[in-house]
Structures are given as structure tokens and as C-alpha cells.
Design a protein around this motif. Structure first.
Motif, mmCIF file in Angstrom:
data_model
loop_
_atom_site.group_PDB
_atom_site.id
_atom_site.type_symbol
_atom_site.label_atom_id
_atom_site.label_comp_id
_atom_site.label_asym_id
_atom_site.label_seq_id
_atom_site.Cartn_x
_atom_site.Cartn_y
_atom_site.Cartn_z
ATOM 1 N N ARG A 9 29.389 11.768 -29.607
ATOM 2 C CA ARG A 9 29.205 10.083 -30.005
ATOM 3 C C ARG A 9 28.710 9.143 -29.791
ATOM 4 O O ARG A 9 27.454 8.831 -29.665
ATOM 5 C CB ARG A 9 30.290 9.370 -32.084
ATOM 6 C CG ARG A 9 29.432 8.370 -31.771
ATOM 7 C CD ARG A 9 30.622 7.843 -32.667
ATOM 8 N NE ARG A 9 31.155 9.297 -34.508
ATOM 9 C CZ ARG A 9 32.274 8.840 -34.686
ATOM 10 N NH1 ARG A 9 32.768 7.850 -34.959
ATOM 11 N NH2 ARG A 9 32.806 10.064 -35.984
ATOM 12 N N LEU A 10 29.294 8.673 -28.942
ATOM 13 C CA LEU A 10 29.415 7.187 -28.424
ATOM 14 C C LEU A 10 28.293 7.953 -26.507
ATOM 15 O O LEU A 10 27.672 7.175 -26.886
ATOM 16 C CB LEU A 10 30.768 7.177 -26.839
ATOM 17 C CG LEU A 10 32.064 6.520 -28.138
ATOM 18 C CD1 LEU A 10 33.247 6.640 -27.107
ATOM 19 C CD2 LEU A 10 31.408 5.212 -28.795
ATOM 20 N N ILE A 11 28.090 9.383 -25.759
ATOM 21 C CA ILE A 11 26.924 10.100 -24.787
ATOM 22 C C ILE A 11 25.857 9.577 -26.308
ATOM 23 O O ILE A 11 25.107 8.467 -25.745
ATOM 24 C CB ILE A 11 27.487 10.690 -24.814
ATOM 25 C CG1 ILE A 11 28.361 10.770 -23.788
ATOM 26 C CG2 ILE A 11 25.922 11.286 -23.622
ATOM 27 C CD1 ILE A 11 29.275 11.949 -23.386
ATOM 28 N N ALA A 12 25.715 9.874 -26.955
ATOM 29 C CA ALA A 12 24.347 10.213 -27.793
ATOM 30 C C ALA A 12 23.989 8.381 -27.937
ATOM 31 O O ALA A 12 22.916 8.315 -28.325
ATOM 32 C CB ALA A 12 24.916 10.813 -29.388
ATOM 33 N N GLU A 13 24.631 7.706 -28.355
ATOM 34 C CA GLU A 13 24.734 6.330 -28.448
ATOM 35 C C GLU A 13 23.827 5.780 -27.316
ATOM 36 O O GLU A 13 22.815 5.096 -27.633
ATOM 37 C CB GLU A 13 26.070 5.573 -28.961
ATOM 38 C CG GLU A 13 25.858 3.837 -29.403
ATOM 39 C CD GLU A 13 26.192 3.849 -29.970
ATOM 40 O OE1 GLU A 13 27.101 2.955 -31.686
ATOM 41 O OE2 GLU A 13 27.880 3.046 -28.840
ATOM 42 N N LEU A 14 24.763 6.055 -26.629
ATOM 43 C CA LEU A 14 23.969 5.951 -25.366
ATOM 44 C C LEU A 14 22.569 5.892 -25.026
ATOM 45 O O LEU A 14 22.121 4.581 -24.390
ATOM 46 C CB LEU A 14 25.167 5.797 -24.245
ATOM 47 C CG LEU A 14 24.360 5.151 -22.469
ATOM 48 C CD1 LEU A 14 24.324 3.820 -22.713
ATOM 49 C CD2 LEU A 14 25.715 5.550 -21.592
ATOM 50 N N GLU A 15 22.382 7.161 -24.743
ATOM 51 C CA GLU A 15 21.246 8.048 -24.130
ATOM 52 C C GLU A 15 19.941 6.820 -25.814
ATOM 53 O O GLU A 15 18.753 7.237 -25.637
ATOM 54 C CB GLU A 15 21.649 9.465 -24.758
ATOM 55 C CG GLU A 15 21.847 10.134 -24.032
ATOM 56 C CD GLU A 15 22.263 11.635 -23.851
ATOM 57 O OE1 GLU A 15 22.014 12.375 -23.695
ATOM 58 O OE2 GLU A 15 21.881 12.078 -25.144
ATOM 59 N N GLN A 16 20.010 6.824 -26.884
ATOM 60 C CA GLN A 16 19.526 6.521 -27.608
ATOM 61 C C GLN A 16 18.727 5.109 -27.626
ATOM 62 O O GLN A 16 17.903 4.415 -28.417
ATOM 63 C CB GLN A 16 19.909 6.237 -29.052
ATOM 64 C CG GLN A 16 20.529 7.433 -29.550
ATOM 65 C CD GLN A 16 21.016 7.660 -30.759
ATOM 66 O OE1 GLN A 16 21.432 6.522 -31.205
ATOM 67 N NE2 GLN A 16 21.441 9.011 -31.151
ATOM 68 N N HIS A 17 18.857 4.068 -26.518
ATOM 69 C CA HIS A 17 19.137 2.487 -26.477
ATOM 70 C C HIS A 17 18.347 2.572 -24.807
ATOM 71 O O HIS A 17 18.409 3.256 -23.739
ATOM 72 C CB HIS A 17 20.435 2.156 -26.368
ATOM 73 C CG HIS A 17 21.140 1.997 -27.583
ATOM 74 N ND1 HIS A 17 22.140 2.310 -27.872
ATOM 75 C CD2 HIS A 17 20.647 0.734 -28.360
ATOM 76 C CE1 HIS A 17 22.120 2.781 -29.358
ATOM 77 N NE2 HIS A 17 21.481 1.095 -29.373
#
Length: 205
Positions: free
Chosen positions: A73-81
Motif C-alpha cells: 500500500r505504501l509503495i504503491a502510494e509513493l509510486e502514484q505521486h
């Protein structure tokens, strides 16, 4: 649209000087169509790394396994920004536990980096990253009286996953009264605004 992830890892949450400075600087940056995602690592803590996660890492469990749910969840969140802001105090010369835990989830072998004979190779796309570091004392400049392990550690940790465009802005001497606080905030505001202006111009090209 420019998507900005704002991580707040201090105990003062949205009352901290760093948080308010980050929001003000972003608003005045001139970057068009900004969307900010906030994650308060203290107010809404993420779970610690447990035995299930550790076992999954060492047994080459598939990336979408339940043991990696928070990490994913945290990696995907970072990737999306497109940009990353980190607001953090300096605790005992380095990052606070809340931010260290975020890093422990995000720095994951075969997901955000690979291990090679030459060392870690990051898989994340680089992005402008701005780190506002609050400290009661002085850790940078001629008045520094303590070691700074936060800056080199965080630069190296983020670099290990591919984020190398990292810029630090100290908010130091905050225990020396209102005048010292005002000076620290004004100095950091000027430095951050100048850097954001350059970043805004780069994004507009």
C-alpha cells in the motif's frame, strides 16, 4: 495534474512549523493543478514489521501476499505521486521511529529495489523530494553542536530505491525563543520557495 505526497512524522502533526511551511510553500509555488495526499505517520500509525513479514521476505513470497499488504500500500502510494514532501523532527540525531517504520515498509527487496553485487539498485522513478527537518538545537552550519545522522541516512535510504533528487531544509534552533523560531522559519521558507520555483519551471517545460 501534479500529485504531491506529504508525509508528516512529527508529534505536533498539522501544528508543526514544518507542516505549515510545506503547505504554504506548495500553495505559493505556482505549480498548476496540485493534488496533495497527506499521511500523518504519528496520528495514523502504520503497523510495525512483524514475524510474518520477515518470514515472507526470506522465503521469496509473492509480492501481493497478505504479509506485504501494508508495504504494498505504501509503495504503491509513493509510486502514484510526482513529488514527495517529508516533514520530520530530528530525534536523537536521526529520523524518528514513525518515519523509520515507513522506510522499513517501502524499502523492500524485489519490489522497490534489487540486490546486485555492486549494491542495491532502486526500481522507483526519481522525483523531486523536499525534506523539512525540525530541531530544537543546531545540526547544520557554524552553530551546529550535535551530529547529524538524519541527512546522510535519509539521502542514502531514499537513493537505495531510486529517489535521488532530495533536498533538505533545516528548521533549527527552535527552543531558543520566538525570534529564533521566526528566523528559522523565514530562512527555510526562502530556501524552499526558491527550490520549488525552479521545480515548477521544470515541470512547466
Amino acid at each position: 495534474m501534479t500529485r504531491i505526497l506529504l508525509l508528516n512524522s512529527g508529534p505536533h502533526s498539522d501544528a508543526s512549523y514544518g507542516y505549515r511551511l510545506a503547505r504554504e510553500a506548495i500553495a505559493a509555488s505556482g505549480i498548476d493543478n496540485v493534488k496533495i495526499t497527506e499521511r500523518d505517520l504519528v496520528k495514523s500509525p502504520i503497523p510495525p514489521i512483524g514475524r510474518d513479514y520477515a518470514m515472507a521476505i526470506t522465503s521469496q513470497t509473492v509480492a501481493d501476499a497478505e504479509e506485504f499488504a501494508w508495504s504494498e500500500r505504501l509503495i504503491a502510494e509513493l509510486e502514484q505521486h510526482d513529488m514527495l514532501f517529508i516533514v520530520t523532527p530530528m530525534h536523537n540525531f536521526t529520523v524518528p521511529a514513525a518515519l523509520k517504520l515507513w522506510l522499513d515498509h517501502v524499502i523492500r527487496i524485489n519490489r522497490s529495489f534489487s540486490a546486485t553485487p555492486e549494491g542495491k539498485v532502486g526500481w522507483m522513478k526519481d522525483r523531486p523530494t523536499f525534506v523539512l527537518v525540525s530541531s530544537g538545537g543546531f545540526f547544520a552550519g557554524e552553530r551546529a553542536k550535535q551530529a547529524d545522522f538524519l541527512t546522510p541516512y535519509l539521502r542514502y535510504a531514499l537513493g537505495s530505491i531510486g529517489i535521488n533528487d532530495v533536498h533538505f531544509f533545516p528548521l533549527q534552533g527552535l527552543v531558543f525563543g520566538p525570534e529564533a523560531v521566526a528566523q528559522a522559519v523565514n530562512t527555510a521558507h526562502k530556501q524552499l520557495s526558491e527550490k520549488l520555483s525552479l521545480t515548477s519551471a521544470s515541470l512547466a517545460r
